[in-house]
Design a protein around this motif. Sequence first.
Motif, PDB file in Angstrom:
ATOM      1  N   TRP A   1       0.825  -1.210   0.000  1.00 21.43           N
ATOM      2  CA  TRP A   1       0.000   0.000   0.000  1.00 21.43           C
ATOM      3  C   TRP A   1       0.862   1.266   0.000  1.00 21.43           C
ATOM      4  CZ3 TRP A   1      -3.935   2.536  -1.340  1.00 21.43           C
ATOM      5  CH2 TRP A   1      -4.226   3.771  -0.769  1.00 21.43           C
TER       6      TRP A   1
ATOM      7  N   ASN B   1       3.725   1.624  -1.335  1.00 25.44           N
ATOM      8  CA  ASN B   1       4.219   1.834  -2.697  1.00 25.44           C
ATOM      9  C   ASN B   1       3.129   2.399  -3.606  1.00 25.44           C
ATOM     10  OD1 ASN B   1       6.612   0.765  -1.845  1.00 25.44           O
ATOM     11  ND2 ASN B   1       6.264  -1.261  -2.709  1.00 25.44           N
ATOM     12  N   ILE B   2       1.923   1.863  -3.452  1.00 23.57           N
ATOM     13  CA  ILE B   2       0.816   2.352  -4.278  1.00 23.57           C
ATOM     14  C   ILE B   2       0.543   3.823  -3.973  1.00 23.57           C
ATOM     15  CG2 ILE B   2      -1.681   2.141  -4.674  1.00 23.57           C
ATOM     16  CD1 ILE B   2      -1.337  -0.894  -4.111  1.00 23.57           C
TER      17      ILE B   2
ATOM     18  N   GLU C   1       3.154   5.977  -5.385  1.00 26.96           N
ATOM     19  CA  GLU C   1       3.027   6.072  -6.843  1.00 26.96           C
ATOM     20  C   GLU C   1       1.927   7.052  -7.244  1.00 26.96           C
ATOM     21  OE1 GLU C   1       4.138   5.204 -10.679  1.00 26.96           O
ATOM     22  OE2 GLU C   1       5.065   4.321  -8.909  1.00 26.96           O
ATOM     23  N   ILE C   2       0.850   7.052  -6.484  1.00 33.18           N
ATOM     24  CA  ILE C   2      -0.302   7.890  -6.858  1.00 33.18           C
ATOM     25  C   ILE C   2      -0.173   9.317  -6.321  1.00 33.18           C
ATOM     26  CG2 ILE C   2      -2.802   8.168  -6.560  1.00 33.18           C
ATOM     27  CD1 ILE C   2      -2.945   5.092  -6.527  1.00 33.18           C
ATOM     28  N   HIS C   3       0.227   9.416  -5.069  1.00 28.99           N
ATOM     29  CA  HIS C   3       0.257  10.749  -4.441  1.00 28.99           C
ATOM     30  C   HIS C   3       1.651  11.341  -4.331  1.00 28.99           C
ATOM     31  CE1 HIS C   3      -3.979  10.552  -3.374  1.00 28.99           C
ATOM     32  NE2 HIS C   3      -3.788   9.307  -3.003  1.00 28.99           N
TER      33      HIS C   3
END
Lengths: 496, 191
Positions: free
Chosen positions: A21, A23-24, A27-29
């Motif tokens: 999470w 990493n996600i 990546e997004i924020h």
Amino acid sequence: MEQRLREELIDEKMYPSEQVWENIRTEIHGNTAWPALSFTGLFLIIILTIFTVYNYPPKKIIDNPNYSAAQNKALIDRKENRNLTDNTKPMVMEEDLRSQMDPNHYTNKAFEKIKDSATVTAVVVVENKTILTNNLIAIKSHIDIEPNTSPIKNNKSIIAYQLTDATNNQNLTNSKDGNTYSNHSADLSMNSLSKDLLKSIKNKVKTKNTDSATTASLNPENENPVEDSYLKDFGYEAVKNKKQLSRWAIQYYFTPSVSYRKLADDEIRLNYMPSVTTSSITNVPILSANSQPTSINTTVRHTPALGIELGSNILYTLTPIFKLKTGLQFNIREYFIDASQSFGIATIAFVQNNRLDSVTMFSTLGNNINGINSTKINTKLYQISIPIGFQLDLIQGKKLGISASASIQPTFTLNKNVYMLSTDYKFYTNGADFFRKWNFNTSADLNITYKIGDLKWSVGPQIRYQHLPTYTDIYPIKEYRWDYGLKIGVTAPINK
Amino acid sequence: MTEQAIIAGCLQNDSTAQRELYNRYSPKMLSVCYRFAQNREDAEDMLQDGFIKVFTQMHTFQNKGAFEGWIRRIIVHTCINFLKKNKKFNDNIDLANAQNLYIKEETVPSIMLGKQVIECIRLLPMGYKTVLNLYAIEGFSHREIGDMLDIEESTSRSQYTRAKAMLETILIKRNIIEKPKEDFNWLAALA
């Protein structure tokens, strides 16, 4: 077979690690900007600005090589002239004048200011012909206008200053206007004017003080003007030796401290649970006041851990006992939560728009109520604070003293190593999404101080309290933190 | 949070809603990824890539059909792309070499039934495993599988047949299913 496989496997679950999470989210924020560099930069800019303003304007003329050369030449000439036992030579004390007057401001106005100041009654400035003439006339007229009044009013000192011997051909460059002034044109009339002035002063001194030692001290054979008793009589020594007390000081300190916390969820339990029926309690995981009669603090356990605060303050003295202070502080705050290794879904109720809602999170950490499979969760936080406050010097002895200080500290937390309790008190889960990055702390301390030279050492207890809950307002369990510490510091004056 | 609230929040790039969506669906999706992957690390990488696509492609969800199904399809496609990208199909073996797989079987932990079946599927060669996962569990047709894996539809069928046979063998060997009793051959008995 396909049907059986599908039924068997379609709802199979596995739980990913927390890093996935992270990493996600990254990546997004994107990465959370690390603000410490900005803070440090800002702090340096503030310090530099203060020092620049404090030391303004720069003493350009003193750095001018022509000026330095002229000074050296003047010193040599003065010594030679003294050896000639010319009693009428004016006294030269450029160092004193420099401390009294900025070279860029050698004007009639500045001169008058110094003349009327508490420590200097009259100053003779020889920088160029015009100023010399005017000043000498001013001083002379001052003396002549009040013939019955001693020029040594209120025991004020008289400092005669000659930048160069008017009889020498010494060029001076005023760096401010770029003009070159030559003392070559300062003819004997100027010198005689200086002599007249000094004679006049001497006569008046003689009438005021008939002490032979005083008159003898006017003899230029006395090499050290500081030891000149003539000058002593006019308070010269006091002017020379008295250090200018700076209003500014810098303080460095560190505070080993232990962190405690207190949880509170009474507000949501009392406001929301009465409207929740028994059957829906499982869906809204907040323990009701009835089902959980004791405080939440009895169902969780934590162990205080040692943290530290490191910082530096600039202090400004408003009155002898009251100082304002501000600076920059780095904090490490830490405590351990007693948890257990267990596997489950942590459900977090939260309040949004006056409605109760919930989110679920995967957790591998249970609230350690029974002490089985126990483990410790470390909640180490790194913070940057800007303390803004005051210091009171309550008792000031020659060496020992007592001082108290307090500050409010806007605080930014650099990391999010926090674990929040599910609202049914069963699990701990990562609380980064609910974490409040900006907070306010108040700090108060009482210190025993001890002076060693210019340094003032201090040691004493400190308490620091976090005003806003650790998590945002939507999380119903409010966590308040405070630290008890021992502050050890040293304060040094910033000399002019 | 309701599913609609989560979708709305994700469309606004709200991290709380995204976290809630992730918490709700990541366990199932990791299980999907794990069936395709060679190990857990690869599965988590697939999951990560898949959820990034889910969040960035959220606006393409039309509210037609189940939201979970939409996420699942994205995750499956991500798994296939991951395998293609990392050339995992290169270590494909055929049925003749299947006996060698039993050596690896000893390392498989014996856990609950669903997990056991997954571990048995993971013992299959990559090509078999992928086709079996796509057809038997995820419900793709052989035509769709052929398009996804860049193979002929007939190849997908044959791969699936072989995969199923191999899986049955493994399941029987591990006592997860019983060996089907052979029909009594009256002709052979009379002879």
